[in-house]
Design a protein around this motif. Structure first.
Motif, short mmCIF file in Angstrom:
data_model
loop_
_atom_site.label_atom_id
_atom_site.label_comp_id
_atom_site.label_asym_id
_atom_site.label_seq_id
_atom_site.Cartn_x
_atom_site.Cartn_y
_atom_site.Cartn_z
N LYS A 1 0.82 -1.23 0.00
CA LYS A 1 0.00 0.00 0.00
C LYS A 1 0.85 1.27 0.00
CE LYS A 1 -3.49 -2.71 0.18
NZ LYS A 1 -4.22 -3.01 -1.08
N GLY A 2 2.14 1.11 -0.33
CA GLY A 2 2.99 2.29 -0.43
C GLY A 2 2.60 3.14 -1.62
N LYS A 3 2.84 4.43 -1.52
CA LYS A 3 2.45 5.36 -2.57
C LYS A 3 3.36 5.21 -3.79
CE LYS A 3 1.47 10.24 -3.44
NZ LYS A 3 1.50 11.63 -2.86
N ILE A 4 2.74 5.15 -4.97
CA ILE A 4 3.47 5.12 -6.23
C ILE A 4 3.49 6.53 -6.80
CG2 ILE A 4 3.59 4.13 -8.55
CD1 ILE A 4 1.92 1.79 -7.52
N SER A 5 4.67 7.03 -7.11
CA SER A 5 4.79 8.41 -7.58
C SER A 5 3.92 8.65 -8.81
CB SER A 5 6.25 8.71 -7.93
OG SER A 5 6.36 9.97 -8.56
N PRO A 6 3.18 9.77 -8.83
CA PRO A 6 2.39 10.10 -10.03
C PRO A 6 3.25 10.35 -11.25
CG PRO A 6 2.36 11.90 -8.42
CD PRO A 6 2.99 10.73 -7.74
N ARG A 7 4.57 10.49 -11.06
CA ARG A 7 5.45 10.69 -12.20
C ARG A 7 5.34 9.56 -13.21
NH1 ARG A 7 12.01 11.36 -11.87
NH2 ARG A 7 12.04 9.08 -12.02
N TYR A 8 5.10 8.33 -12.71
CA TYR A 8 5.02 7.19 -13.60
C TYR A 8 3.85 7.33 -14.59
CZ TYR A 8 8.37 4.89 -10.54
OH TYR A 8 9.50 4.58 -9.84
N VAL A 9 2.68 7.66 -14.09
CA VAL A 9 1.52 7.76 -14.97
C VAL A 9 1.61 9.01 -15.84
CG1 VAL A 9 0.03 9.02 -13.36
CG2 VAL A 9 -0.99 7.51 -15.07
N VAL A 10 2.22 10.07 -15.33
CA VAL A 10 2.38 11.29 -16.12
C VAL A 10 3.27 11.00 -17.33
CG1 VAL A 10 3.40 13.60 -16.15
CG2 VAL A 10 1.94 12.90 -14.25
N VAL A 11 4.38 10.29 -17.11
CA VAL A 11 5.28 9.94 -18.20
C VAL A 11 4.56 9.08 -19.23
CG1 VAL A 11 7.34 8.60 -18.80
CG2 VAL A 11 7.40 10.16 -16.86
N VAL B 1 16.53 10.44 -20.89
CA VAL B 1 17.43 11.53 -20.51
C VAL B 1 16.76 12.42 -19.46
CG1 VAL B 1 18.45 13.69 -21.32
CG2 VAL B 1 18.77 11.59 -22.64
N THR B 2 15.51 12.75 -19.70
CA THR B 2 14.78 13.63 -18.78
C THR B 2 14.68 13.03 -17.39
OG1 THR B 2 13.47 14.60 -20.58
CG2 THR B 2 12.57 14.78 -18.36
N LEU B 3 14.30 11.77 -17.32
CA LEU B 3 14.09 11.12 -16.02
C LEU B 3 15.40 10.96 -15.25
CD1 LEU B 3 11.53 8.38 -17.12
CD2 LEU B 3 11.05 10.51 -15.91
N VAL B 4 16.45 10.52 -15.94
CA VAL B 4 17.73 10.29 -15.26
C VAL B 4 18.38 11.62 -14.87
CG1 VAL B 4 20.05 9.35 -15.50
CG2 VAL B 4 18.09 8.07 -16.38
N ASP B 5 18.37 12.58 -15.78
CA ASP B 5 19.01 13.86 -15.50
C ASP B 5 18.29 14.60 -14.37
OD1 ASP B 5 20.99 15.76 -15.89
OD2 ASP B 5 19.86 16.86 -17.41
N ALA B 6 16.97 14.47 -14.31
CA ALA B 6 16.22 15.13 -13.24
C ALA B 6 16.58 14.58 -11.88
CB ALA B 6 14.71 14.96 -13.49
N ASP B 7 16.94 13.29 -11.83
CA ASP B 7 17.27 12.66 -10.54
C ASP B 7 18.74 12.76 -10.17
OD1 ASP B 7 14.69 11.92 -9.96
OD2 ASP B 7 14.86 9.93 -10.86
N THR B 8 19.62 12.74 -11.17
CA THR B 8 21.05 12.59 -10.88
C THR B 8 21.93 13.70 -11.43
OG1 THR B 8 21.51 11.31 -12.89
CG2 THR B 8 20.74 10.09 -10.96
N TYR B 9 21.36 14.62 -12.22
CA TYR B 9 22.16 15.66 -12.88
C TYR B 9 23.22 15.06 -13.80
CZ TYR B 9 20.09 18.87 -9.49
OH TYR B 9 19.20 19.59 -8.73
N THR B 10 22.92 13.88 -14.34
CA THR B 10 23.83 13.25 -15.29
C THR B 10 23.05 12.80 -16.53
OG1 THR B 10 23.58 11.02 -14.38
CG2 THR B 10 25.33 12.41 -13.45
N ILE B 11 23.74 12.75 -17.65
CA ILE B 11 23.18 12.22 -18.88
C ILE B 11 24.07 11.06 -19.31
CG2 ILE B 11 22.61 12.68 -21.30
CD1 ILE B 11 22.17 15.60 -20.56
N PRO B 12 23.63 9.82 -19.08
CA PRO B 12 24.47 8.66 -19.44
C PRO B 12 24.83 8.66 -20.92
CG PRO B 12 22.64 7.98 -18.03
CD PRO B 12 22.38 9.42 -18.41
N ASN B 13 26.05 8.30 -21.21
CA ASN B 13 26.52 8.26 -22.60
C ASN B 13 25.72 7.28 -23.45
OD1 ASN B 13 28.56 10.22 -22.46
ND2 ASN B 13 30.02 8.75 -21.62
N GLY B 14 25.11 6.27 -22.81
CA GLY B 14 24.32 5.31 -23.56
C GLY B 14 23.18 5.95 -24.33
N PHE B 15 22.55 6.95 -23.73
CA PHE B 15 21.46 7.65 -24.42
C PHE B 15 22.00 8.42 -25.63
CE2 PHE B 15 19.31 7.59 -20.10
CZ PHE B 15 18.33 6.67 -20.48
N VAL B 16 23.14 9.04 -25.47
CA VAL B 16 23.74 9.80 -26.57
C VAL B 16 24.11 8.85 -27.72
CG1 VAL B 16 25.67 11.27 -27.26
CG2 VAL B 16 24.59 11.58 -25.01
#
Length: 305
Positions: free
Chosen positions: A80-90, A124-139
């Protein structure tokens, strides 16, 4: 532009539109999972989906894009833990993006390339928003997608688009699109890199990092020179809007403690109080430009003539 869904039978167009939206929602769900695993340091190739709070494995009923979140009222079935609304928004946003791409470009190789790019930019948006990094794999994925599909693209018959400014010299085939993409990538990536280095030299402060520069290079490849410049301007406005929202949020400042990330991705500093990731702004501006950049450019040029 390429033939759109408006050019085919209404019933078939409706079916394909629904298919595009469903596929977009599914890819949004996948990118949510991929981004979370990258941030959490989990393998993206192995392991079942699980609740981030209690660790319980999720079944098909928990993983239906959009539907499951609302059916479960945003909570885990097990703890019953809360699931972030970010998932459904994405998921909703990606459904809308895929539908918009299908309506604008039809079911073509160009539409496929832009759909893959949308997934990359979502990650890129999701990872960068959380970590301030853009993994080279996306590039790398963005570069590979452009390199594999540019040969099947052509200059749009009207309006602005990739290849428009080189059509007179190179024709309306892929050569014009290729030349425009290279010019856009070099100008956006190289130009911003030069500006960033100059800014840091003069102010002795961090500005954009390597991750953002590489992402701008990829965006320039897909957009070409004119639309790339439009996208860069739009990204700056979106970045300022994000900075303003974060400023109003009243969260503690981290601009005094952050440094450049391990992979070279940097951040913009807003109002001298906190840092923001610039990747989400670049991603949003790139997709908006692909969808509405051409009519906006036509409107602007019309004002000058």
């Amino acid at each position: 532009m390429s033939a759109s869904l408006f050019d085919i039978a209404p019933a078939l167009a409706a079916y394909l539109s629904i298919l595009a939206a469903v596929l977009g929602a599914c890819m949004g769900s996948f990118m949510n999972c991929l981004a979370w695993r990258l941030v959490a340091g989990e393998s993206v190739l192995r392991g079942r989906s699980h609740c981030t709070a209690c660790g319980a494995q999720l079944t098909a009923i928990d993983l239906i894009p959009i539907v499951s979140w609302f059916a479960l009222r945003g909570r885990c079935r097990h703890c019953k833990g809360k699931i972030s609304p970010r998932y459904v928004v994405v998921e909703i946003v990606m459904a809308a993006v895929f539908l918009s791409i299908a309506l604008e470009y039809g079911f073509t190789v160009q539409a496929l390339a832009y759909a893959v790019l949308a997934c990359i930019l979502c990650g890129v948006t999701l990872v960068d928003a959380d970590t301030y990094t853009i993994p080279n794999g996306f590039v790398i994925a963005g570069l590979a997608t452009w390199a594999a599909t540019v040969w099947f693209m052509s200059v749009p018959s009207q309006g602005f688009g990739p290849g428009t400014i080189f059509a007179a010299q190179l024709g309306e085939g892929f050569l014009a699109v290729l030349a425009d993409g290279v010019a856009g990538g070099v100008l956006l990536g190289g130009g911003i890199l030069a500006f960033s280095l100059l800014f840091e030299q003069v102010t002795k402060r961090d500005s954009l990092g390597g991750g953002d520069v590489k992402l701008l290079f990829v965006a320039g490849l897909f957009l070409g020179l004119p639309l790339g410049l439009f996208s860069l301007l739009l990204a700056c406005f979106i970045g300022l809007a994000i900075a303003f929202v974060l400023k109003l949020s009243g969260e503690p400042s981290d601009s005094d403690v952050h440094g450049e990330s391990d992979d070279g991705s940097g951040e913009l500093e807003s109002f001298r109080t906190r840092a923001i990731p610039f990747g989400p702004a670049i991603a949003a501006a790139t997709m908006l430009t692909l969808l509405i950049g051409s009519p906006c450019m036509e409107w602007y040029v019309g004002l000058l003539m």
